[in-house]
Design a protein around this motif. Structure first.
Motif, PDB file in Angstrom:
ATOM      1  N   ARG A 125     -11.798  -4.916 -14.540  1.00  0.00           N
ATOM      2  CA  ARG A 125     -13.209  -5.326 -15.581  1.00  0.00           C
ATOM      3  C   ARG A 125     -12.789  -4.594 -16.843  1.00  0.00           C
ATOM      4  O   ARG A 125     -12.314  -3.469 -16.906  1.00  0.00           O
ATOM      5  N   TYR A 126     -12.937  -5.368 -17.845  1.00  0.00           N
ATOM      6  CA  TYR A 126     -12.878  -4.609 -19.226  1.00  0.00           C
ATOM      7  C   TYR A 126     -14.443  -4.279 -19.744  1.00  0.00           C
ATOM      8  O   TYR A 126     -15.388  -5.144 -19.558  1.00  0.00           O
TER       9      TYR A 126
ATOM     10  N   GLU B 233     -16.092  -8.565 -13.227  1.00  0.00           N
ATOM     11  CA  GLU B 233     -14.519  -8.308 -12.896  1.00  0.00           C
ATOM     12  C   GLU B 233     -13.645  -9.300 -13.582  1.00  0.00           C
ATOM     13  O   GLU B 233     -14.120 -10.548 -13.022  1.00  0.00           O
ATOM     14  N   THR B 234     -12.722  -9.336 -14.043  1.00  0.00           N
ATOM     15  CA  THR B 234     -11.697 -10.207 -14.572  1.00  0.00           C
ATOM     16  C   THR B 234     -10.733 -10.749 -13.388  1.00  0.00           C
ATOM     17  O   THR B 234     -10.332 -11.688 -13.035  1.00  0.00           O
ATOM     18  N   LEU B 235     -10.556  -9.556 -12.453  1.00  0.00           N
ATOM     19  CA  LEU B 235      -9.510  -9.706 -11.361  1.00  0.00           C
ATOM     20  C   LEU B 235     -10.311  -9.092 -10.278  1.00  0.00           C
ATOM     21  O   LEU B 235     -11.076  -8.128 -10.503  1.00  0.00           O
ATOM     22  N   THR B 236     -10.380  -9.644  -8.898  1.00  0.00           N
ATOM     23  CA  THR B 236     -11.300  -9.314  -7.850  1.00  0.00           C
ATOM     24  C   THR B 236     -10.433  -9.236  -6.625  1.00  0.00           C
ATOM     25  O   THR B 236      -9.862 -10.401  -6.348  1.00  0.00           O
TER      26      THR B 236
ATOM     27  N   GLY C 205      -7.669 -18.598 -18.436  1.00  0.00           N
ATOM     28  CA  GLY C 205      -8.917 -17.604 -18.278  1.00  0.00           C
ATOM     29  C   GLY C 205      -8.917 -17.409 -16.718  1.00  0.00           C
ATOM     30  O   GLY C 205      -9.960 -16.722 -16.428  1.00  0.00           O
TER      31      GLY C 205
ATOM     32  N   GLY D 145      -7.127 -15.351 -15.154  1.00  0.00           N
ATOM     33  CA  GLY D 145      -6.684 -13.771 -15.241  1.00  0.00           C
ATOM     34  C   GLY D 145      -5.246 -13.492 -15.009  1.00  0.00           C
ATOM     35  O   GLY D 145      -4.895 -12.481 -14.723  1.00  0.00           O
TER      36      GLY D 145
ATOM     37  N   SER E  20      -4.127 -10.761 -17.506  1.00  0.00           N
ATOM     38  CA  SER E  20      -4.871  -9.605 -16.842  1.00  0.00           C
ATOM     39  C   SER E  20      -3.928  -9.000 -15.689  1.00  0.00           C
ATOM     40  O   SER E  20      -3.677  -7.843 -15.751  1.00  0.00           O
TER      41      SER E  20
ATOM     42  N   LYS F  76     -10.109 -17.824 -10.958  1.00  0.00           N
ATOM     43  CA  LYS F  76     -11.193 -17.028 -11.445  1.00  0.00           C
ATOM     44  C   LYS F  76     -11.342 -15.485 -10.771  1.00  0.00           C
ATOM     45  O   LYS F  76     -12.199 -15.117 -10.341  1.00  0.00           O
ATOM     46  N   GLY F  77      -9.973 -15.111 -11.167  1.00  0.00           N
ATOM     47  CA  GLY F  77      -9.755 -13.820 -11.121  1.00  0.00           C
ATOM     48  C   GLY F  77      -9.391 -13.519  -9.441  1.00  0.00           C
ATOM     49  O   GLY F  77      -9.107 -12.368  -8.964  1.00  0.00           O
TER      50      GLY F  77
END
Lengths: 253, 231
Positions: free
Chosen positions: A29-30, A35-38, A57, A59, A62, A232-233
């Motif tokens: 998370r930034y 969380e951008t990546l999970t 978007g 991820g 990231s 979505k991450g």
């Protein structure tokens, strides 16, 4: 710098069949955002070739940043080349980064350096002597068809030419892992095929390759390539190859 | 220490107090005058650099003065072509004649400037910048260490500081020699005994080196501080 870093004897990972990268329940998370990546868990082995796909978007960038050590995960663990990259002291990271080649989406060429000097940069950072690097850089320039532009600055190169320089810079040090963000986005189909063949050649020598792309048709260009899809991450694994990877390639002496 | 000035009258009489007599007040006056001039000049330049600095440094306008319109146009085209070949130039933009005339109208009046009135041809030139932070970041991502990046920029700053120091030293030496010559010609008495000692040149020569060392130290601290903010 290196005195505090864990010492790993130099044994090619391909021979040990160890993983190059292991993600264990990684989240990113930034700041205080979501969380951008999970929950990313996967393993990349030496000599494997992966296409990373997903919508804008999702991820992808990231995830690539975690792979080329621009960020540490917010949670979970990342092992890279046998080291715990999540907790390794900051001063030890340059040694790992030199084993990774990166093609940035926006190329990130040094604007006041010539084509030759941009391509030579990783070798110079690694301490390669000038007399030893000249031939290697010249060969790479010839391969990407830019020998005549060796003295040109990036601003005078076309987008496709800049992309070729960025790729040449990423692969010239024969990295153990190559991470490329949309590396064929600005070149014509013929050059895209040639660049992918370059990646494939490196891959056959044992380099693990991760290519982020919107173009899933590229998957057909590389035999045995696996797909990592981000949504979505979260990572989906259509080929089932990440959690249950095929037997790693083994080189025999 | 200030209380030392408040001596009783009888004590003050022990050593006669001059009223701008003798060389000392004059030497100090000249020193202070020059110091204040330098400080004021430095502060003005720093402020100017802070306010308009980057655009000023990155853009110039080339002016071509030629009365023959055909030759003027040809020269402008040649200058534009030549500048566009230079790597250090990011953008070359010939200013249209109509725009140049519009710029002159407030001074010459509307409708006065027709095609027969020779106006200079202008070419706006933007220099390519050298983005230090970006270069540091690229090196960092390729496995460059903090010390490697710092050394590179230390060297660059050292060369700049040394070059500037040499130029400044030469100009200062010229002024010192010239002013020294004038003082030597002054009626003896007022500034008798005030001369620039030979060892003074050695002391002055150390100042550019000290400035260079300080600039290197600052560059190192700045680069390492910037890198510490990255992983």
């Amino acid at each position: 710098m290196d005195s505090l870093c864990p010492v790993m004897p130099f044994v090619p990972f391909i021979a040990l069949m160890q993983s190059v990268v292991e993600f264990d329940n990684v989240g990113l998370r930034y700041g205080a955002g979501v969380e951008t990546l999970t929950d990313l868990s996967f393993t990349l082995y030496p000599g494997s070739f992966h296409f990373l796909t997903g919508a804008s978007g999702a991820g992808k960038t990231s995830l690539l940043k975690l792979l080329y050590l621009a960020h540490r995960p917010s949670r979970g663990a990342i092992r890279m080349f046998g080291h715990d990259a999540s907790t390794l002291p900051r001063d030890c990271l340059p040694g790992l980064r030199r084993r990774i080649g990166v093609v940035f989406q926006d190329f990130r060429l040094v604007p006041h350096l010539s084509t030759f000097d941009n391509i030579a940069l990783p070798l110079r950072i690694a301490g390669v002597q000038e007399k030893d690097l000249r031939g290697t850089v010249a060969e790479m320039l010839a391969w990407i068809g830019l020998t005549e532009r060796a003295d040109a600055r990036p601003a005078t190169l076309s987008g496709g030419e800049q992309q070729r320089v960025a790729i040449a810079r990423a692969v010239i040090g024969r990295p153990e892992m190559l991470v490329a963000d949309e590396p064929t986005g600005n070149v014509d189909p013929e050059m895209a095929r040639r660049l992918l063949q370059l990646f494939a050649s490196l891959n056959k020598l044992g380099t693990t390759v991760v290519v982020a792309t919107h173009d899933i048709h590229l998957l057909q260009e590389i035999e045995g390539a696996q797909m990592m899809r981000l949504d979505k991450g979260r990572l989906s694994d259509p080929t089932g190859s990440l959690r249950h990877p095929p037997r790693p390639l083994v080189l025999e002496n | 220490m200030l209380l030392d000035f408040a001596l009783p009258a009888h004590d003050r009489k022990l050593i006669p107090e001059g009223r701008l007599s003798g060389p000392m007040p004059w030497v100090i006056a000249i020193m202070l005058f020059l110091t204040l001039l330098v400080a004021a000049g430095g502060l003005t330049l720093a402020e100017a650099a802070r306010q308009g600095g980057q655009d000023f440094a990155r853009q110039v306008t080339v002016q071509i003065i030629e009365s023959d319109p055909a030759q003027r146009a040809a020269q402008r085209a040649a200058v534009t072509r030549t500048l566009r070949k230079l790597d250090s130039i990011a953008e070359v933009k010939p200013v249209p004649d109509a725009q140049v005339r519009a710029l002159l109208e407030p001074w010459l009046g509307t409708g006065v400037i027709d095609a027969d009135v020779p106006v200079p041809a202008l070419v706006d030139v933007r220099f390519a910048s050298v983005p230090t932070a970006e270069t540091i970041e690229i090196m960092h991502m390729m496995g460059g260490t903090d010390i490697q990046a710092a050394r590179l920029f230390q060297r660059r700053v050292a060369l700049d500081a040394l070059l500037g120091g040499i130029v400044g030293f030469i100009v200062a030496a010229f002024v010192i020699i010239t002013v020294g010559g004038r003082f030597a010609a002054v009626e003896p008495g007022l500034l008798s005994g005030a001369h620039f000692p030979y060892y003074g040149w050695a002391v002055l020569a150390l100042i550019p080196l000290a400035v260079m060392a300080l600039a290197m130290l600052m560059a190192r601290m700045t680069v390492i501080s910037a890198l510490k903010r990255m992983l």
